[in-house]
Motif scaffolding. Structure first.
Motif, short mmCIF file in Angstrom:
data_model
loop_
_atom_site.label_atom_id
_atom_site.label_comp_id
_atom_site.label_asym_id
_atom_site.label_seq_id
_atom_site.Cartn_x
_atom_site.Cartn_y
_atom_site.Cartn_z
N PRO A 129 0.81 -1.23 0.00
CA PRO A 129 0.00 0.00 0.00
C PRO A 129 0.84 1.28 0.00
O PRO A 129 0.53 2.23 -0.71
CB PRO A 129 -0.83 -0.14 1.28
N ARG A 130 1.92 1.29 0.77
CA ARG A 130 2.72 2.52 0.83
C ARG A 130 3.54 2.70 -0.44
O ARG A 130 3.73 3.83 -0.91
CB ARG A 130 3.63 2.49 2.05
N GLU A 131 4.03 1.64 -1.01
CA GLU A 131 4.74 1.74 -2.29
C GLU A 131 3.82 2.31 -3.36
O GLU A 131 4.21 3.19 -4.13
CB GLU A 131 5.26 0.37 -2.73
N TYR A 132 2.58 1.81 -3.38
CA TYR A 132 1.63 2.31 -4.39
C TYR A 132 1.27 3.76 -4.12
O TYR A 132 1.13 4.56 -5.06
CB TYR A 132 0.36 1.46 -4.42
N ALA A 133 1.12 4.13 -2.85
CA ALA A 133 0.82 5.53 -2.52
C ALA A 133 1.93 6.45 -3.01
O ALA A 133 1.67 7.55 -3.52
CB ALA A 133 0.62 5.68 -1.02
N LEU A 134 3.17 6.02 -2.87
CA LEU A 134 4.30 6.80 -3.35
C LEU A 134 4.28 6.91 -4.87
O LEU A 134 4.45 8.00 -5.43
CB LEU A 134 5.61 6.16 -2.88
N LEU A 135 4.05 5.78 -5.55
CA LEU A 135 4.00 5.80 -7.02
C LEU A 135 2.85 6.66 -7.52
O LEU A 135 3.00 7.44 -8.46
CB LEU A 135 3.87 4.36 -7.55
N ARG A 136 1.68 6.53 -6.88
CA ARG A 136 0.52 7.32 -7.30
C ARG A 136 0.81 8.82 -7.16
O ARG A 136 0.46 9.60 -8.05
CB ARG A 136 -0.71 6.95 -6.46
N LEU A 137 1.45 9.21 -6.07
CA LEU A 137 1.78 10.63 -5.89
C LEU A 137 2.71 11.11 -7.00
O LEU A 137 2.50 12.19 -7.56
CB LEU A 137 2.44 10.83 -4.52
N LEU A 138 3.71 10.31 -7.33
CA LEU A 138 4.62 10.68 -8.41
C LEU A 138 3.89 10.77 -9.75
O LEU A 138 4.14 11.67 -10.55
CB LEU A 138 5.77 9.66 -8.50
N VAL A 139 2.98 9.83 -10.00
CA VAL A 139 2.20 9.84 -11.24
C VAL A 139 1.31 11.07 -11.32
O VAL A 139 1.19 11.72 -12.36
CB VAL A 139 1.36 8.55 -11.37
N GLN A 140 0.66 11.41 -10.19
CA GLN A 140 -0.23 12.57 -10.17
C GLN A 140 0.51 13.86 -10.46
O GLN A 140 -0.08 14.84 -10.90
CB GLN A 140 -0.95 12.65 -8.82
N HIS A 141 1.81 13.86 -10.19
CA HIS A 141 2.64 15.05 -10.43
C HIS A 141 3.76 14.74 -11.41
O HIS A 141 4.87 15.26 -11.29
CB HIS A 141 3.21 15.56 -9.11
N ALA A 142 3.46 13.88 -12.37
CA ALA A 142 4.49 13.44 -13.32
C ALA A 142 5.16 14.63 -14.01
O ALA A 142 4.51 15.57 -14.45
CB ALA A 142 3.87 12.52 -14.38
N GLY A 143 6.49 14.58 -14.05
CA GLY A 143 7.26 15.64 -14.66
C GLY A 143 7.65 16.74 -13.70
O GLY A 143 8.53 17.55 -14.00
N LYS A 144 7.03 16.79 -12.54
CA LYS A 144 7.28 17.84 -11.55
C LYS A 144 8.20 17.31 -10.46
O LYS A 144 8.09 16.16 -10.04
CB LYS A 144 5.96 18.29 -10.93
N VAL A 145 9.11 18.16 -9.99
CA VAL A 145 9.97 17.79 -8.87
C VAL A 145 9.16 17.85 -7.59
O VAL A 145 8.53 18.86 -7.29
CB VAL A 145 11.17 18.75 -8.75
N LEU A 146 9.17 16.76 -6.83
CA LEU A 146 8.54 16.72 -5.51
C LEU A 146 9.63 16.68 -4.46
O LEU A 146 10.52 15.82 -4.51
CB LEU A 146 7.63 15.50 -5.38
N THR A 147 9.60 17.59 -3.52
CA THR A 147 10.63 17.62 -2.48
C THR A 147 10.44 16.49 -1.49
O THR A 147 9.35 15.92 -1.36
CB THR A 147 10.61 18.96 -1.73
N HIS A 148 11.52 16.18 -0.79
CA HIS A 148 11.43 15.16 0.27
C HIS A 148 10.32 15.51 1.25
O HIS A 148 9.51 14.66 1.62
CB HIS A 148 12.77 15.07 1.03
N ARG A 149 10.27 16.76 1.68
CA ARG A 149 9.29 17.21 2.66
C ARG A 149 7.86 17.00 2.14
O ARG A 149 6.99 16.53 2.88
CB ARG A 149 9.54 18.69 2.97
N MET A 150 7.64 17.34 0.88
CA MET A 150 6.31 17.22 0.30
C MET A 150 5.86 15.75 0.24
O MET A 150 4.73 15.41 0.59
CB MET A 150 6.31 17.83 -1.10
N ILE A 151 6.77 14.88 -0.19
CA ILE A 151 6.43 13.46 -0.32
C ILE A 151 6.15 12.85 1.05
O ILE A 151 5.18 12.11 1.24
CB ILE A 151 7.56 12.70 -1.04
N LEU A 152 7.01 13.15 2.01
CA LEU A 152 6.83 12.59 3.37
C LEU A 152 5.49 13.03 3.96
O LEU A 152 4.79 12.24 4.60
CB LEU A 152 7.98 13.02 4.27
#
Length: 232
Positions: A161-184
């Motif tokens: 579940p957490r791996e998918y949540a991480l992948l989904r977040l990256l997909v939702q913002h594909a092409g955009k840099v997400l900071t460590h703070r934002m992802i956490l």
């Protein structure tokens, strides 16, 4: 070339005349309509009036810090894509700018092709946010956000579940840099140890990359965060 009708309007905010000339020529040759400012406060007014489709913003301005420009633009409700220009030693400022709502950054010195790629990525991200694409595809990676099915090179891959949540977040913002703070904050709900994030990124790469040591999907932005690459 445009988000709506007509050519894309790019506002360049930089106090260096040489940078403005370079961007005026490079972006103009690609059909963009370029306007220029050397101060930050007028740029906030332009954004509030919906007077630009993309803003290319230097952080070191003579009247107001670039991060404050971003803060005020986002506080006004504007979602105009903002691409930050930064110096190599300005890592903390990059993170602050992204956390405040900038879409991307380009490190000086830079080439026009790199900036054009960042502009295209920012456009795609905004269009996706306006109407989220249910199926994301990039190279050999496909993510069906509705069915929660991920395929890599045609094979279905299972995630925790957490791996998918991480992948989904990256997909939702594909092409955009997400900071460590934002992802956490989004995946863990708090700013926990960044080492947890590194462990999950490593696990993600093991499942979706042909060579996890040379990733082509989940890219590291050193000292800043991660970006999910979008193949054009």
């Amino acid at each position: 070339m445009s988000l709506g009708s007509g050519p894309l309007r790019v506002l360049v905010v930089d106090d260096e005349p040489a940078i403005r000339r370079f961007l005026r020529a490079g972006l103009g040759s690609q059909g963009y309509v370029v306007s220029e400012l050397e101060y930050g406060l007028p740029a906030i007014d332009v954004a509030r009036r919906d007077g630009a489709d993309i803003i290319v913003l230097d952080l070191g301005l003579p009247d107001i810090d670039g991060t404050e420009v971003i803060r005020r633009i986002r506080a006004s409700g504007s979602a105009v894509p903002i691409i930050v220009l930064s110096s190599r030693s300005d890592e903390a400022a990059k993170v602050d700018a992204l956390d405040l709502g900038a879409d991307d950054y380009v490190t000086k010195p830079f080439g026009i092709e790199e900036l054009l790629a960042r502009i295209r990525a920012a456009q795609r991200h905004r269009l996706q946010q306006a109407g989220e694409t249910p199926v994301f595809r990039s190279g050999d990676l496909t993510v069906d956000l509705v069915r929660r099915v991920v395929t890599v090179r045609g094979e279905v891959v299972k995630f925790s579940p957490r791996e998918y949540a991480l992948l989904r977040l990256l997909v939702q913002h594909a092409g955009k840099v997400l900071t460590h703070r934002m992802i956490l904050k989004e995946v863990w709900g708090s700013e926990t140890d960044v080492q947890y994030l590194r462990v999950y990124v490593r696990a993600l790469r093991q499942k979706i990359e042909a060579d996890p040591e040379r990733p082509v999907h989940v890219l590291t932005e050193t000292g800043v965060g991660y970006r999910l690459r979008v193949n054009e």
